[in-house]
Enzyme design. Structure first.
Site, PDB file in Angstrom:
ATOM      1  N   GLY A   1      -4.914  -5.393   6.867  1.00  0.00           N
ATOM      2  CA  GLY A   1      -6.032  -4.476   7.045  1.00  0.00           C
ATOM      3  C   GLY A   1      -7.074  -4.877   8.069  1.00  0.00           C
TER       4      GLY A   1
ATOM      5  CB  THR B   1      -0.861  -0.015   1.278  1.00  0.00           C
ATOM      6  OG1 THR B   1      -1.830  -1.048   1.126  1.00  0.00           O
ATOM      7  CG2 THR B   1      -1.555   1.293   1.542  1.00  0.00           C
TER       8      THR B   1
ATOM      9  N   GLY C   1     -10.417  -3.332   2.706  1.00  0.00           N
ATOM     10  CA  GLY C   1      -9.449  -3.274   3.804  1.00  0.00           C
ATOM     11  C   GLY C   1      -9.537  -1.996   4.604  1.00  0.00           C
ATOM     12  CG  ASP C   2      -5.966  -0.861   6.633  1.00  0.00           C
ATOM     13  OD1 ASP C   2      -5.839  -1.625   5.655  1.00  0.00           O
ATOM     14  OD2 ASP C   2      -5.017  -0.211   7.110  1.00  0.00           O
TER      15      ASP C   2
ATOM     16  CB  THR D   1       1.048   0.028   4.805  1.00  0.00           C
ATOM     17  OG1 THR D   1       1.213  -1.197   4.069  1.00  0.00           O
ATOM     18  CG2 THR D   1       2.352   0.368   5.501  1.00  0.00           C
ATOM     19  N   GLY D   2      -0.574  -2.476   6.199  1.00  0.00           N
ATOM     20  CA  GLY D   2      -0.425  -3.716   6.940  1.00  0.00           C
ATOM     21  C   GLY D   2      -1.629  -4.610   6.725  1.00  0.00           C
TER      22      GLY D   2
ATOM     23  NE  ARG E   1      -9.173  -7.311   2.896  1.00  0.00           N
ATOM     24  CZ  ARG E   1      -8.129  -6.501   2.987  1.00  0.00           C
ATOM     25  NH1 ARG E   1      -7.849  -5.663   2.010  1.00  0.00           N
ATOM     26  NH2 ARG E   1      -7.368  -6.499   4.056  1.00  0.00           N
TER      27      ARG E   1
HETATM   28  N1  ASP Z   1      -3.658  -2.412   4.436  1.00  0.00           N
HETATM   29  C1  ASP Z   1      -3.925  -2.945   3.142  1.00  0.00           C
HETATM   30  C2  ASP Z   1      -5.159  -3.776   3.188  1.00  0.00           C
HETATM   31  O1  ASP Z   1      -5.320  -4.552   4.115  1.00  0.00           O
HETATM   32  C3  ASP Z   1      -2.820  -3.776   2.610  1.00  0.00           C
HETATM   33  C4  ASP Z   1      -1.517  -3.069   2.536  1.00  0.00           C
HETATM   34  O2  ASP Z   1      -1.170  -2.304   3.430  1.00  0.00           O
HETATM   35  O3  ASP Z   1      -0.793  -3.288   1.546  1.00  0.00           O
HETATM   36  O4  ASP Z   1      -5.950  -3.693   2.290  1.00  0.00           O
END
Ligand code: ASP
Length: 344
Positions: free
Chosen positions: A263, A209, A239-240, A260-261, A237
């Site tokens: 989610g 991300t 995410g965050d 980022t992480g 789906r």
């Molecule tokens: N946070 C993002 C998600 O879960 C993924 C990412 O950080 O690359 O959609």
């Protein structure tokens, strides 16, 4: 006499200019291109240089807008657009594929002065999702638009459409094949000619991300995040990244955060707003507040990833609980930092 008046006038203009200069807040900016398992020993100098070059370019693009008196929101968009257009990151072109082999994109942006926000989710045909999130902020009575409805709004706003294939790259295709094979318990035979995977194997297990946070000369903070989500995610789906308070938050009274992480954890931990709240209510520094949430709360829950942030005093911070995070900052003194690994 005339000369005395002229000297006094010059002195007055000088004082006025100094006052104006003093009224300008220092600007600062911070960006990320994803956190996760980034293995130094597997990263070639060539690939490392590629990442560092684009991170530096992205942050300079945003920071020059701030120096020119532009808004933090414009700065955030400029930096994110460069990373969305690069195949290196999991956003825009080069985003990860879902279980069905398609790309679905999420993004959000928030403005700390007004607490206005715009978010989009599950987009399949908009080249730069952060721009559509910004259009939602500016031109929609809503905060979040998803899927087909978001794309109808994009059409009304005059956005150009691309095909879903524009986002897909060979590297992401191979990544999905590997994850699907692992899921099915099938070992993929190592193909020595598979140069794309080999070249970037150092960060196959990262969340790519992208995000940016900035404070402008008026002291306005903005934060934005854009992503393709997670490889092999199920259709629909979200995410965050597009969830205000989870992946993105900005409040001029405290700070701005982009995350980022994994989610699902970031949503449950309300990561971005929790960091800003700890800063405001517990009077922690930005770094302390970010570390409490990322290194303690998230780790206890089992969620990996990281954040970047800027506070109202233009301090910048990174915090991540993984082995690396692509990141860069230009602090209030104008110092540029570009880092990838934990002890960079
Ligand atoms: N946070 C993002 C998600 O879960 C993924 C990412 O950080 O690359 O959609």
């Amino acid at each position: 006499m005339k000369t005395i008046f002229a000297m006094m006038a010059v002195a007055l203009v000088g004082v006025a200019n100094m006052t104006l200069a003093a009224e300008k807040n220092p600007v600062a900016m911070v960006i990320h291109g994803g956190a996760g398992t980034i293995q130094r020993e597997l990263m070639t100098p060539e690939v490392e240089a590629e990442y560092r070059e684009i991170l530096a370019r992205a942050i300079r693009a945003g920071h020059s807008i701030l120096l020119g008196g532009g808004s933090s929101r414009d700065a955030v968009i400029a930096s994110i657009n460069i990373m969305e257009d690069s195949p290196l990151f999991n956003a825009g072109h080069g985003a990860v594929l879902n279980h069905d082999g398609n790309v679905e994109l999420d993004a959000s942006i928030m403005e700390g002065r007004t607490l206005n926000a715009g978010a989009v989710a599950a987009l399949t045909r908009i080249k730069n999702p952060i721009n559509l999130a910004n259009a939602v902020l500016e031109h929609s009575p809503h905060v979040m638009l998803a899927g087909a409805g978001a794309e109808v709004f994009a059409e009304q706003q005059g956005f150009a459409f691309v095909t879903n294939d524009y986002f897909k790259t060979e590297r992401r295709q191979r990544q999905l094949e590997r994850v699907l094979a692992e899921e099915g318990g099938v070992a993929l035979s190592e193909d020595p000619s598979d140069r794309v995977v080999e070249k970037y194997q150092a960060d196959e297990k990262k969340f790519g991300t992208v995000g940016a946070v900035a404070i402008d000369q008026r002291g306005d903070i903005a934060a934005g995040t854009s992503t393709g989500g997670m490889t092999n995610k199920r259709f629909g789906r979200i995410g965050d990244a597009p969830i205000i308070g989870a992946g993105t938050y900005a409040d001029n009274n405290s700070c701005g955060i982009s995350a980022t992480g994994h989610g699902e954890y970031f949503i449950r931990a309300a990561v971005a707003s929790d960091i800003c709240a700890r800063l405001a209510y517990k009077r922690l520094s930005l770094q302390q507040a970010a570390d409490e949430v990322v290194m303690d709360k998230l780790v206890e829950m089992g969620g990996s990833g990281g954040v970047v942030g800027v506070d109202k005093e233009a301090n910048v911070a990174f915090s991540f609980n993984s082995s690396g995070m692509y990141r860069a900052s230009i602090d209030k003194h104008g110092t540029l930092v570009v880092q990838i690994f934990k002890n960079d």
